[in-house]
Design a protein around this motif. Structure first.
Motif, mmCIF file in Angstrom:
data_model
loop_
_atom_site.group_PDB
_atom_site.id
_atom_site.type_symbol
_atom_site.label_atom_id
_atom_site.label_comp_id
_atom_site.label_asym_id
_atom_site.label_seq_id
_atom_site.Cartn_x
_atom_site.Cartn_y
_atom_site.Cartn_z
ATOM 1 N N THR A 21 -6.738 -5.219 -7.108
ATOM 2 C CA THR A 21 -6.059 -6.532 -6.293
ATOM 3 C C THR A 21 -5.067 -6.329 -6.683
ATOM 4 O O THR A 21 -3.548 -6.231 -6.248
ATOM 5 N N TYR A 22 -5.269 -7.218 -8.100
ATOM 6 C CA TYR A 22 -3.143 -7.419 -8.778
ATOM 7 C C TYR A 22 -2.657 -6.124 -9.159
ATOM 8 O O TYR A 22 -1.749 -5.885 -9.147
ATOM 9 N N PHE A 23 -3.896 -5.111 -9.197
ATOM 10 C CA PHE A 23 -2.380 -3.858 -9.728
ATOM 11 C C PHE A 23 -2.115 -2.826 -8.740
ATOM 12 O O PHE A 23 -1.160 -3.195 -8.169
ATOM 13 N N GLU A 24 -2.794 -3.083 -7.388
ATOM 14 C CA GLU A 24 -2.017 -2.702 -5.812
ATOM 15 C C GLU A 24 -0.504 -3.691 -5.329
ATOM 16 O O GLU A 24 -0.217 -3.314 -4.558
ATOM 17 N N LEU A 25 -1.095 -5.073 -5.807
ATOM 18 C CA LEU A 25 0.021 -5.899 -5.460
ATOM 19 C C LEU A 25 1.170 -4.727 -6.369
ATOM 20 O O LEU A 25 2.387 -5.251 -5.796
ATOM 21 N N GLY A 26 1.206 -5.402 -7.523
ATOM 22 C CA GLY A 26 1.469 -4.557 -8.874
ATOM 23 C C GLY A 26 2.934 -3.732 -8.035
ATOM 24 O O GLY A 26 3.783 -3.267 -7.921
ATOM 25 N N ARG A 27 1.923 -2.666 -7.830
ATOM 26 C CA ARG A 27 2.374 -1.220 -6.877
ATOM 27 C C ARG A 27 3.482 -1.636 -5.843
ATOM 28 O O ARG A 27 4.667 -0.631 -5.592
ATOM 29 N N LYS A 28 2.989 -2.193 -4.845
ATOM 30 C CA LYS A 28 3.528 -3.057 -3.919
ATOM 31 C C LYS A 28 5.517 -3.661 -4.131
ATOM 32 O O LYS A 28 5.984 -3.155 -3.458
ATOM 33 N N LYS A 29 5.321 -3.944 -4.819
ATOM 34 C CA LYS A 29 6.268 -4.918 -5.787
ATOM 35 C C LYS A 29 7.192 -3.900 -5.855
ATOM 36 O O LYS A 29 8.384 -3.894 -5.649
ATOM 37 N N ASN A 82 5.532 4.062 2.853
ATOM 38 C CA ASN A 82 4.087 4.170 3.962
ATOM 39 C C ASN A 82 3.801 2.636 4.185
ATOM 40 O O ASN A 82 2.797 1.948 3.654
ATOM 41 N N TRP A 83 4.238 2.230 5.804
ATOM 42 C CA TRP A 83 4.198 1.594 5.794
ATOM 43 C C TRP A 83 2.652 0.637 6.116
ATOM 44 O O TRP A 83 2.241 -0.649 6.245
ATOM 45 N N TYR A 84 1.673 1.833 6.831
ATOM 46 C CA TYR A 84 0.233 2.056 7.148
ATOM 47 C C TYR A 84 -0.315 0.988 5.773
ATOM 48 O O TYR A 84 -1.482 0.257 5.410
ATOM 49 N N GLU A 85 0.222 1.057 4.123
ATOM 50 C CA GLU A 85 -0.134 0.771 3.051
ATOM 51 C C GLU A 85 -0.371 -0.612 2.745
ATOM 52 O O GLU A 85 -0.580 -1.583 2.219
ATOM 53 N N PHE A 86 0.440 -1.396 4.024
ATOM 54 C CA PHE A 86 1.110 -2.496 3.440
ATOM 55 C C PHE A 86 -0.831 -3.040 4.551
ATOM 56 O O PHE A 86 -1.025 -4.298 4.027
ATOM 57 N N ASP A 87 -0.961 -2.760 5.694
ATOM 58 C CA ASP A 87 -2.094 -3.070 6.215
ATOM 59 C C ASP A 87 -3.488 -3.109 5.364
ATOM 60 O O ASP A 87 -4.575 -4.149 5.712
ATOM 61 N N GLU A 88 -3.196 -1.832 4.780
ATOM 62 C CA GLU A 88 -4.315 -1.886 4.312
ATOM 63 C C GLU A 88 -5.264 -2.537 2.505
ATOM 64 O O GLU A 88 -6.010 -3.360 2.831
ATOM 65 N N LEU A 89 -3.590 -3.284 2.387
ATOM 66 C CA LEU A 89 -3.298 -3.990 1.014
ATOM 67 C C LEU A 89 -3.394 -6.130 1.815
ATOM 68 O O LEU A 89 -4.751 -6.126 0.789
ATOM 69 N N ASP A 90 -3.241 -5.648 2.456
ATOM 70 C CA ASP A 90 -3.756 -7.011 3.442
ATOM 71 C C ASP A 90 -5.286 -7.426 3.482
ATOM 72 O O ASP A 90 -5.463 -8.294 3.228
#
Length: 234
Positions: free
Chosen positions: A145-153, A211-219
């Motif tokens: 989860t933290y890794f995905e936060l880093g990618r999104k940042k 990739n806007w759908y990735e925001f929903d996936e991360l949420d």
């Protein structure tokens, strides 16, 4: 006095039978074992309390990060809405109401970024508690989860870096030409931006930049992880 005591001890030991000696020795050994086991149990209990407290801190931190994700997503949604409106209007703002320009005006000036916290994660790593988390799947999910936060940042940072470069270059150009003055209006500033191809090109690419759908996936990932941690370590 000491000699009398030692003599008494030797006399007592000599009077023991083999069975008595073994029994007395066993009692001593058993006492030592119980002491060590009790000490280990206390240590493990204390350690698990630390694990529980730290994992709940991680859950709180992920809640904060989820809130920040929502905040930045709202700002990005504003950019997307305004960019689509401008494309539909062929970059002509004359027919766009002033209140609409204000409502979605952050496209023209906001240069924010996505900031998320890792303090609780660093405490978990630095305290060596990770090895005492029995459910390694939970630990792996937390780290992912933290890794995905880093990618999104990084993705969001790339977007705002591009936007900042465009806006700052045009602002410097306006300053050199002395275009910006005290009599300027918000609509006038937007019109100035839309006269430049680099800004128009940026506006066009906004909806497809991320990739806007990735925001929903991360949420969803954050929500699930928060609930798992709260349930497991409550």
């Amino acid at each position: 006095m000491k000699e009398t005591t030692w003599t008494k001890v030797k006399t007592t030991v000599k009077s023991w039978r083999v069975g008595d000696y073994i029994r007395q020795f066993s009692i001593v050994v058993a006492g030592i074992i119980v002491t060590f086991l009790g000490s280990d149990l206390i240590t493990e209990h204390t350690r698990q309390k630390e694990v529980r407290a730290t994992m709940l801190l991680v859950a709180e931190e992920l809640e904060y990060n989820r809130g920040e994700l929502h905040r930045i997503k709202n700002l990005l949604d504003i950019d997307i809405h305004m960019s689509r409106l401008l494309v539909n209007q062929a970059m002509d703002i004359s027919e766009i109401p002033g209140d609409t320009l204000w409502k979605y005006g952050k496209l023209f000036n906001n240069m924010d970024d996505f900031i998320y916290r890792t303090d609780a994660l660093e405490v978990l790593k630095g305290s060596s508690l990770m090895q005492y988390i029995s459910d390694k799947r939970v630990l792996q999910d937390v780290l992912q989860t933290y890794f995905e936060l880093g990618r999104k940042k990084k993705d969001i940072g790339d977007y705002y870096a591009t936007k900042t470069n465009v806006l700052m270059s045009l602002a410097l150009s306006a300053c050199r030409k002395d275009i910006l003055n005290d009599n300027r209006t918000f609509r006038g500033e937007i019109s100035f931006l839309l006269k430049h191809d680099n800004f128009v090109n940026f506006v066009i690419m906004v909806p497809g930049f991320l990739n806007w759908y990735e925001f929903d996936e991360l949420d969803e990932m954050l929500d699930k992880q928060i609930q798992v941690l709260k349930t497991k370590y409550k």
